[in-house]
Design a protein around this motif. Sequence first.
Motif, short mmCIF file in Angstrom:
data_model
loop_
_atom_site.label_atom_id
_atom_site.label_comp_id
_atom_site.label_asym_id
_atom_site.label_seq_id
_atom_site.Cartn_x
_atom_site.Cartn_y
_atom_site.Cartn_z
N GLY A 187 53.21 12.63 29.86
CA GLY A 187 53.06 11.25 29.39
C GLY A 187 53.76 11.10 28.05
O GLY A 187 54.73 11.81 27.76
N PRO A 201 58.03 11.16 24.03
CA PRO A 201 57.89 11.39 25.48
C PRO A 201 57.81 12.88 25.77
O PRO A 201 58.28 13.70 24.97
CB PRO A 201 59.16 10.77 26.05
CG PRO A 201 60.17 10.91 24.97
CD PRO A 201 59.42 10.78 23.67
N GLN A 203 59.43 14.86 27.55
CA GLN A 203 60.67 15.66 27.55
C GLN A 203 61.16 15.99 26.16
O GLN A 203 62.12 16.75 26.00
CB GLN A 203 61.78 14.97 28.36
CG GLN A 203 62.18 13.59 27.86
CD GLN A 203 61.41 12.49 28.56
OE1 GLN A 203 60.31 12.71 29.07
NE2 GLN A 203 61.97 11.30 28.60
N LYS A 204 60.51 15.44 25.13
CA LYS A 204 60.89 15.78 23.75
C LYS A 204 59.75 16.45 23.00
O LYS A 204 59.94 16.93 21.88
CB LYS A 204 61.30 14.50 23.00
CG LYS A 204 62.64 13.94 23.42
CD LYS A 204 63.77 14.85 22.93
CE LYS A 204 65.14 14.22 23.18
NZ LYS A 204 66.22 15.14 22.81
N SER A 207 59.96 19.95 21.40
CA SER A 207 60.99 20.19 20.39
C SER A 207 60.67 19.43 19.10
O SER A 207 61.45 19.46 18.16
CB SER A 207 62.36 19.77 20.93
OG SER A 207 62.38 18.41 21.26
N VAL A 261 59.75 22.32 31.07
CA VAL A 261 59.68 20.85 31.10
C VAL A 261 61.03 20.28 31.54
O VAL A 261 61.08 19.41 32.41
CB VAL A 261 59.29 20.30 29.71
CG1 VAL A 261 59.36 18.78 29.69
CG2 VAL A 261 57.90 20.79 29.32
N GLN A 262 62.11 20.77 30.95
CA GLN A 262 63.44 20.25 31.28
C GLN A 262 63.78 20.51 32.74
O GLN A 262 64.35 19.66 33.43
CB GLN A 262 64.51 20.84 30.37
CG GLN A 262 64.34 20.51 28.89
CD GLN A 262 64.14 19.02 28.61
OE1 GLN A 262 64.80 18.17 29.22
NE2 GLN A 262 63.23 18.70 27.72
N LEU A 263 63.43 21.70 33.25
CA LEU A 263 63.70 22.00 34.66
C LEU A 263 62.90 21.08 35.56
O LEU A 263 63.34 20.71 36.65
CB LEU A 263 63.31 23.46 34.97
CG LEU A 263 64.24 24.55 34.43
CD1 LEU A 263 63.61 25.93 34.66
CD2 LEU A 263 65.61 24.49 35.11
N GLY A 264 61.69 20.71 35.13
CA GLY A 264 60.82 19.87 35.96
C GLY A 264 59.72 20.66 36.67
O GLY A 264 59.00 20.10 37.49
N ASP A 267 55.73 19.75 37.00
CA ASP A 267 55.33 18.52 37.72
C ASP A 267 54.22 18.83 38.72
O ASP A 267 54.33 19.77 39.51
CB ASP A 267 56.56 17.96 38.43
CG ASP A 267 56.37 16.54 38.92
OD1 ASP A 267 55.24 16.20 39.33
OD2 ASP A 267 57.34 15.77 38.89
N PHE A 287 65.47 23.56 41.37
CA PHE A 287 65.58 22.58 40.28
C PHE A 287 66.96 22.64 39.62
O PHE A 287 67.18 21.99 38.61
CB PHE A 287 64.48 22.81 39.24
CG PHE A 287 63.12 22.44 39.77
CD1 PHE A 287 62.61 21.17 39.57
CD2 PHE A 287 62.36 23.34 40.51
CE1 PHE A 287 61.37 20.80 40.08
CE2 PHE A 287 61.12 22.98 41.02
CZ PHE A 287 60.63 21.71 40.81
N LEU A 288 67.84 23.45 40.19
CA LEU A 288 69.17 23.63 39.63
C LEU A 288 70.22 23.28 40.68
O LEU A 288 69.91 23.24 41.87
CB LEU A 288 69.35 25.08 39.17
CG LEU A 288 68.44 25.50 38.00
CD1 LEU A 288 68.35 27.01 37.91
CD2 LEU A 288 68.97 24.91 36.70
N TYR A 303 72.12 24.38 31.88
CA TYR A 303 71.38 23.14 32.18
C TYR A 303 70.44 22.76 31.06
O TYR A 303 70.23 21.58 30.78
CB TYR A 303 70.59 23.39 33.47
CG TYR A 303 69.99 22.17 34.16
CD1 TYR A 303 70.71 21.01 34.37
CD2 TYR A 303 68.68 22.23 34.65
CE1 TYR A 303 70.15 19.93 35.04
CE2 TYR A 303 68.12 21.15 35.33
CZ TYR A 303 68.86 20.01 35.51
OH TYR A 303 68.31 18.94 36.18
N THR A 304 69.83 23.76 30.42
CA THR A 304 68.82 23.44 29.41
C THR A 304 69.32 23.76 28.00
O THR A 304 68.55 23.69 27.05
CB THR A 304 67.50 24.20 29.67
OG1 THR A 304 67.73 25.60 29.49
CG2 THR A 304 66.99 23.95 31.07
N ASN A 305 70.61 24.12 27.92
CA ASN A 305 71.24 24.30 26.61
C ASN A 305 70.58 25.40 25.79
O ASN A 305 70.27 25.23 24.62
CB ASN A 305 71.21 22.96 25.87
CG ASN A 305 72.28 22.89 24.80
OD1 ASN A 305 73.27 23.63 24.86
ND2 ASN A 305 72.07 22.03 23.82
#
Lengths: 444, 444
Positions: A187, A201, A203-204, A207, A261-264, A267, A287-288, A303-305
């Motif tokens: 959320g 959010p 996804q951030k 970090s 989280v970035q990969l998903g 969920d 997820f890739l 993908y996730t840097n």
Amino acid sequence: MKKILVLGAGLSTTSLVAYLLDHADSENWKITLGDLNLDLAQKKVNGHPMGEAIVFDICNLTSYVKVIQEADLVISMLPARFHILVAEACLEHNKPMVTASYEAPEIKNMEAEVQAKGLIFLNELGVDPGIDHMSSMRIIDDIKSKGGKLISFKSRTGGLVAPQYDNNPWNYKFTWNPRNVVLAGQGTSMFIRNNRYKYIPYQKLFSRLEKTHIKGVGDFEIYPNRDSLKYRDTYGLGDIPTMIRGTMRRPGFSQAWDVFVQLGITDDSFVIEDSINMTYKQFINSFLKYDPSIPVEDKIAAYTNIELKGEIMKKIEWLGLLEDEPIGLKEATPAQILQKKLEEKWGLDPEDKDMIVMEHVLEWELQNRTYQTRSSLVVKGKNQDETAMAITVGTPVGIATRLLLNGTIQTPGIHVPVKPELYNPILNELEDLGIKFIEETRKL
Amino acid sequence: MKKILVLGAGLSTTSLVAYLLDHADSENWKITLGDLNLDLAQKKVNGHPMGEAIVFDICNLTSYVKVIQEADLVISMLPARFHILVAEACLEHNKPMVTASYEAPEIKNMEAEVQAKGLIFLNELGVDPGIDHMSSMRIIDDIKSKGGKLISFKSRTGGLVAPQYDNNPWNYKFTWNPRNVVLAGQGTSMFIRNNRYKYIPYQKLFSRLEKTHIKGVGDFEIYPNRDSLKYRDTYGLGDIPTMIRGTMRRPGFSQAWDVFVQLGITDDSFVIEDSINMTYKQFINSFLKYDPSIPVEDKIAAYTNIELKGEIMKKIEWLGLLEDEPIGLKEATPAQILQKKLEEKWGLDPEDKDMIVMEHVLEWELQNRTYQTRSSLVVKGKNQDETAMAITVGTPVGIATRLLLNGTIQTPGIHVPVKPELYNPILNELEDLGIKFIEETRKL
């Protein structure tokens, strides 16, 4: 003789039942512990002459009317969703009630009836929520009583493995509900800083970290909790410019978790149909992008840097998520698959002990000067029954029960422990039991 | 004489009502158009002798029993959530029904009763869903009838501004429901590629793009739809190794939209309490770290890893989201605030025309050879009433209605247009009306 009915004999009741039985003789109590699992309840009562274990099934509550009628007070340590059923029964039969859980709106809605009957229902009497409220409010009330004005309140708690047993690359082990850890932060998180509402959010979230150091136990990082705003009114801090509540982890944890989280893969909202036929590596690969010529590690890094050979990748590799080992779960969500592997790798070893860390950082003004008060608590587990989590959740519930039964707590209604009537005697007794905050104030 | 009852006189009914009225004399139809807004319905009927406009309020459905009883067929163009109410009434009064919307599970559950009564309910007869199914299935059935084996099916649709009127940095204007555009893709998107299930979380969706070129209208990028898997069974492609459905945008759109996703401003799940007192710049800043010394543009660039002076930032600046202009919305969600500004900037000018683009790319094997079939459709709007969206949604609904009333469609039950009985006559008539796919097949 007073009769106490404790419902639920799970992880967090060990220290609670121990506290109640320790005081049973001196207070003239009889303790009845009810659980679906009679063995579990019997083990916790441990043959104590003032204790009794019974089978209790919340889904069949009407069969237990007599048990509730005979009690002088009911403690619900059941999963939180069941408290409302217990509360309704307590209201009907005029019994006071204590829980360690968040005060659900449905329970708060019973306030007028509870007051009309002169009853007391106490909630949020564990560690977080619980000890966090009590210790914060003691400081806040002290500052206000001096004429000080609060300008910033930050509070964070972590349930972690004790330093001596902290021996994996994540510096983390499960010491409480793994599912809550996997789903944490989904959320948008919200708090206020310098009078500006701030939103992060999911996804951030991992970090956007703060850092702290707690003497004796070292460095931590903090990510914000979902809703730091809701206790502003409860704490009487409606106009405070900065208020942030957070969760503590060891440095480096969040950056690595952020890859998940970035990969998903955290969920929990859909099912991976063929999970029963997949390996963890195939799960991650789903997820890739499809490209059998590129190793999964390289895909994740791009993908996730993150660095291919860096610390974050080492943490992920150590979990075994990139190996062709069967998952063995049927129609599981990504979060369930991740949780299974994490439970294998982050489980406590038999000798491991856990640790609760809590820190409040308050800034306040008095006579044109600005002060900072830092208050911190460290509690380490004694063993895997009397964990730091069980001690800090169960003990304040036990103390509050004693104070309620002996008439120290008298104000009818539904309360969380933010008033001196509640927090002072509880914090004082916790201190006697070694659960003690260390507080420092300095001029800024 | 046959009576057709059309419920809802919104955007997508213009071409439908025009089609029905055009055929009213030859087919001996009477058309009743009902809407809450009588003026709107009257405007669309436009005094046609075979047409009638009435007030219709779905929330007061029981008052309209007579209207339904008198009809020979009911077309629901109401918001999708109301179709179930219309369907229940049609079942009760033995009326066939047509919609352009997704076949909701609650409607599909009525199948046995609909069949028992010999009724026909047709759903998904618009453009997407609708024309996409019909045109795909015609190609799929043709390949199968030759003995070919499908190995890959990709299908994408875009509702965009026609090239001549495409004059903003996003190469995008709202030609349909803005809210759906703002919320598009939330959750996890799933598809299958080379027999591997693939999952993309929202925070990665707008960076996982395919590209295509459609002759005459240029380049597009494609992001995957939420669920590309659900039509595998409907299309008879249960074992196809690759199936991806997607949404088309002009190149560069998604990368810039991804900045909004990363910031968190597409979230519709919570309210920004003080939005009425905020400017757009303050709104954006509430998703960024507090630091009044750093310009908002610099914060965005650092936080979302884009160039400060690049094309993406130019798109964002062009929207005016970084300016101190009051939002003027009370207790709005982030998504509502974003939508308000986008509607100001992405609205169609009076002379603007829209465009629907659709493309199917199929790979298939026959006698040890692999072929690729590309099929594409471009429809441009005539004006702001007869938009490409209204034409492509309303015309197939009108044609299906005619085919149902004249007995061409005869199989009782609840259908989407994936059978030749439905798709052949509809696609043929659409072609006569200029809605025609261009198809090319080549050996790979």
